[in-house]
Design a protein around this motif. Structure first.
Motif, mmCIF file in Angstrom:
data_model
loop_
_atom_site.group_PDB
_atom_site.id
_atom_site.type_symbol
_atom_site.label_atom_id
_atom_site.label_comp_id
_atom_site.label_asym_id
_atom_site.label_seq_id
_atom_site.Cartn_x
_atom_site.Cartn_y
_atom_site.Cartn_z
ATOM 1 N N VAL A 1 8.187 5.868 7.616
ATOM 2 C CA VAL A 1 9.618 5.870 7.307
ATOM 3 C C VAL A 1 9.869 5.366 5.891
ATOM 4 N N VAL A 2 9.162 4.302 5.504
ATOM 5 C CA VAL A 2 9.309 3.766 4.140
ATOM 6 C C VAL A 2 8.913 4.816 3.109
ATOM 7 N N LEU A 3 7.802 5.501 3.349
ATOM 8 C CA LEU A 3 7.358 6.547 2.423
ATOM 9 C C LEU A 3 8.364 7.686 2.352
ATOM 10 N N LEU A 4 8.862 8.109 3.504
ATOM 11 C CA LEU A 4 9.811 9.225 3.544
ATOM 12 C C LEU A 4 11.085 8.894 2.781
ATOM 13 N N PHE A 5 11.664 7.724 3.030
ATOM 14 C CA PHE A 5 12.928 7.367 2.391
ATOM 15 C C PHE A 5 12.762 7.011 0.916
ATOM 16 N N SER A 6 11.544 6.719 0.496
ATOM 17 C CA SER A 6 11.334 6.418 -0.923
ATOM 18 C C SER A 6 11.580 7.642 -1.810
ATOM 19 N N PHE B 1 0.838 -1.209 0.000
ATOM 20 C CA PHE B 1 0.000 0.000 0.000
ATOM 21 C C PHE B 1 0.866 1.250 0.000
ATOM 22 N N CYS B 2 1.992 1.202 0.726
ATOM 23 C CA CYS B 2 2.942 2.325 0.722
ATOM 24 C C CYS B 2 3.455 2.591 -0.687
ATOM 25 N N TYR B 3 3.751 1.514 -1.408
ATOM 26 C CA TYR B 3 4.225 1.658 -2.791
ATOM 27 C C TYR B 3 3.168 2.345 -3.651
ATOM 28 N N ALA B 4 1.912 1.958 -3.465
ATOM 29 C CA ALA B 4 0.823 2.574 -4.231
ATOM 30 C C ALA B 4 0.708 4.060 -3.896
ATOM 31 N N LEU B 5 0.873 4.392 -2.616
ATOM 32 C CA LEU B 5 0.827 5.800 -2.211
ATOM 33 C C LEU B 5 1.973 6.590 -2.831
ATOM 34 N N PHE B 6 3.158 5.987 -2.824
ATOM 35 C CA PHE B 6 4.313 6.665 -3.400
ATOM 36 C C PHE B 6 4.111 6.914 -4.895
ATOM 37 N N LYS B 7 3.607 5.930 -5.611
ATOM 38 C CA LYS B 7 3.341 6.099 -7.040
ATOM 39 C C LYS B 7 2.331 7.218 -7.280
ATOM 40 N N ARG B 8 1.362 7.310 -6.385
ATOM 41 C CA ARG B 8 0.318 8.333 -6.534
ATOM 42 C C ARG B 8 0.865 9.730 -6.264
ATOM 43 N N PHE B 9 1.808 9.852 -5.325
ATOM 44 C CA PHE B 9 2.323 11.175 -4.938
ATOM 45 C C PHE B 9 3.821 11.296 -5.209
ATOM 46 N N GLU C 1 14.093 9.732 -1.301
ATOM 47 C CA GLU C 1 15.552 9.862 -1.405
ATOM 48 C C GLU C 1 15.988 11.320 -1.511
ATOM 49 N N SER C 2 15.494 12.147 -0.590
ATOM 50 C CA SER C 2 15.737 13.594 -0.699
ATOM 51 C C SER C 2 16.670 14.151 0.365
ATOM 52 N N GLY C 3 16.987 13.361 1.408
ATOM 53 C CA GLY C 3 17.771 13.891 2.511
ATOM 54 C C GLY C 3 19.185 13.353 2.580
ATOM 55 N N ILE C 4 19.908 13.761 3.619
ATOM 56 C CA ILE C 4 21.317 13.402 3.772
ATOM 57 C C ILE C 4 21.488 11.907 4.047
ATOM 58 N N VAL C 5 20.571 11.316 4.814
ATOM 59 C CA VAL C 5 20.690 9.888 5.118
ATOM 60 C C VAL C 5 20.499 9.070 3.841
ATOM 61 N N SER C 6 19.551 9.478 3.016
ATOM 62 C CA SER C 6 19.344 8.793 1.736
ATOM 63 C C SER C 6 20.584 8.889 0.864
ATOM 64 N N SER C 7 21.245 10.037 0.904
ATOM 65 C CA SER C 7 22.470 10.219 0.125
ATOM 66 C C SER C 7 23.576 9.284 0.613
ATOM 67 N N LEU C 8 23.686 9.136 1.933
ATOM 68 C CA LEU C 8 24.689 8.234 2.493
ATOM 69 C C LEU C 8 24.402 6.785 2.124
ATOM 70 N N LEU C 9 23.129 6.433 2.068
ATOM 71 C CA LEU C 9 22.751 5.057 1.740
ATOM 72 C C LEU C 9 23.033 4.702 0.276
ATOM 73 N N LYS C 10 23.337 5.720 -0.527
ATOM 74 C CA LYS C 10 23.665 5.468 -1.934
ATOM 75 C C LYS C 10 25.155 5.196 -2.140
ATOM 76 N N ALA C 11 25.913 5.185 -1.049
ATOM 77 C CA ALA C 11 27.347 4.890 -1.150
ATOM 78 C C ALA C 11 27.544 3.515 -1.772
ATOM 79 N N ARG C 12 28.610 3.373 -2.537
ATOM 80 C CA ARG C 12 28.838 2.143 -3.305
ATOM 81 C C ARG C 12 28.894 0.909 -2.405
ATOM 82 N N PHE C 13 29.579 1.026 -1.260
ATOM 83 C CA PHE C 13 29.696 -0.114 -0.351
ATOM 84 C C PHE C 13 28.333 -0.550 0.171
ATOM 85 N N LEU C 14 27.511 0.430 0.558
ATOM 86 C CA LEU C 14 26.187 0.107 1.074
ATOM 87 C C LEU C 14 25.282 -0.439 -0.020
ATOM 88 N N GLN C 15 25.467 0.030 -1.252
ATOM 89 C CA GLN C 15 24.698 -0.510 -2.374
ATOM 90 C C GLN C 15 25.035 -1.988 -2.582
#
Length: 287
Positions: A175-180, A124-132, A182-196
């Motif tokens: 939290v799932v909706l917020l991080f989907s 349902f969160c995924y559906a909400l994210f697609k909608r907004f 990918e707009s903040g500093i924590v999201s940017s850190l999670l995109k690091a190659r090692f974490l990927q």
């Protein structure tokens, strides 16, 4: 299908361990008896009330739930295509109500109801994210919200309070909706190659960590017999490793993490990835 491959590989590894090592008592007894093999083979251990969901490879209880969730997700997506988001929400709410009243519903298991409620809440969160999905969050605001949400998760998990299950479900959904986005500093850190890369290995890490811990406990139990120093404490079914020193314990934790990642990489390359290629090739041949 990769879930099946990793599940069976890890289960066979733990069956071999049960057969060859008996530090924890009589092999194939209690929750790891031969009677549990049937439910494990069909991944039904979390659905059948008489089965023990944590038998053999403990983490596979969630795979037992997840594998049938995907089937139900397919059914709702095909037959309720125009209102699938609403159907997902209704399934999640119904399962959550059942989970709250699980003591009165002897024919259901808490594991399956927890899986249903959380899995379809995620859908349902995924559906909400697609909608907004067009919403744009300002970097500083998103960063503040991400850090606050993580603090709220740590706080809510650590404490006991009334209606905790309800609040946690709503919190994790937020939290799932917020991080989907990918707009903040924590999201940017999670995109690091090692974490990927760790993200790619995440399923194998989840399915492997229990096996690694079991092997380390067996090793420390054996070491205890030779040194007359007890490295394992606790009651049967809940034992912890303790080297007697905070520095040594933290070092052991780091070693456990590194070994788990290395074993998971092997599992991913030689079991999970090969399994995916095998079944994908089979599907292409049948088409």
């Amino acid at each position: 299908m990769h879930a099946y491959c990793v599940h069976y590989f890890r289960s066979i590894s733990l069956i071999a361990y049960q057969y060859g090592v008996s530090f924890r008592g009589e092999p194939f007894s209690g929750g790891s008896s031969f009677g549990e093999l049937f439910f494990n083979f069909l991944l039904l251990q979390s659905w059948v009330p008489s089965a023990y969901p944590l038998s053999f490879n403990g983490p596979s209880w969630s795979i037992s739930v997840e594998i049938y969730m995907y089937m139900l997700l397919f059914v709702t997506s095909v037959f309720c295509s125009r209102c699938k988001a609403i159907s997902w929400l209704l399934v999640s709410i119904s399962a959550f109500v059942a989970l709250i009243n699980i003591s009165y519903l002897n024919y259901l298991t808490s594991e399956s109801m927890r899986g249903l409620s959380c899995f379809f809440c995620g859908a349902f969160c995924y559906a909400l994210f697609k909608r907004f999905s067009g919403i744009k969050l300002e970097y500083k605001l998103a960063s503040a919200l991400e850090m606050l949400s993580l603090a709220a998760v740590v706080w809510s998990i650590s404490l006991d309070f009334i209606y905790k299950d309800i609040i946690l479900l709503l919190l994790f959904m937020s939290v799932v909706l917020l991080f989907s986005y990918e707009s903040g500093i924590v999201s940017s850190l999670l995109k690091a190659r090692f974490l990927q890369k760790l993200g790619v290995l995440s399923f194998s890490i989840y399915m492997t960590h229990y096996f690694v811990i079991v092997c380390f406990k067996a090793l420390l139990t054996l070491l205890s017999k030779f040194t007359n120093f007890n490295f394992i404490y606790g009651e049967p079914g809940f034992k912890v490793m303790d080297l007697g020193n905070a520095y040594f314990n933290n070092s052991l934790l780091i070693i456990l993490l590194l070994v788990t990642i290395l074993v998971s990489k092997f599992t991913y390359l030689h079991i999970e990835e090969r399994g995916q290629r095998f079944f994908n090739n089979k599907r292409l041949v049948t088409q």
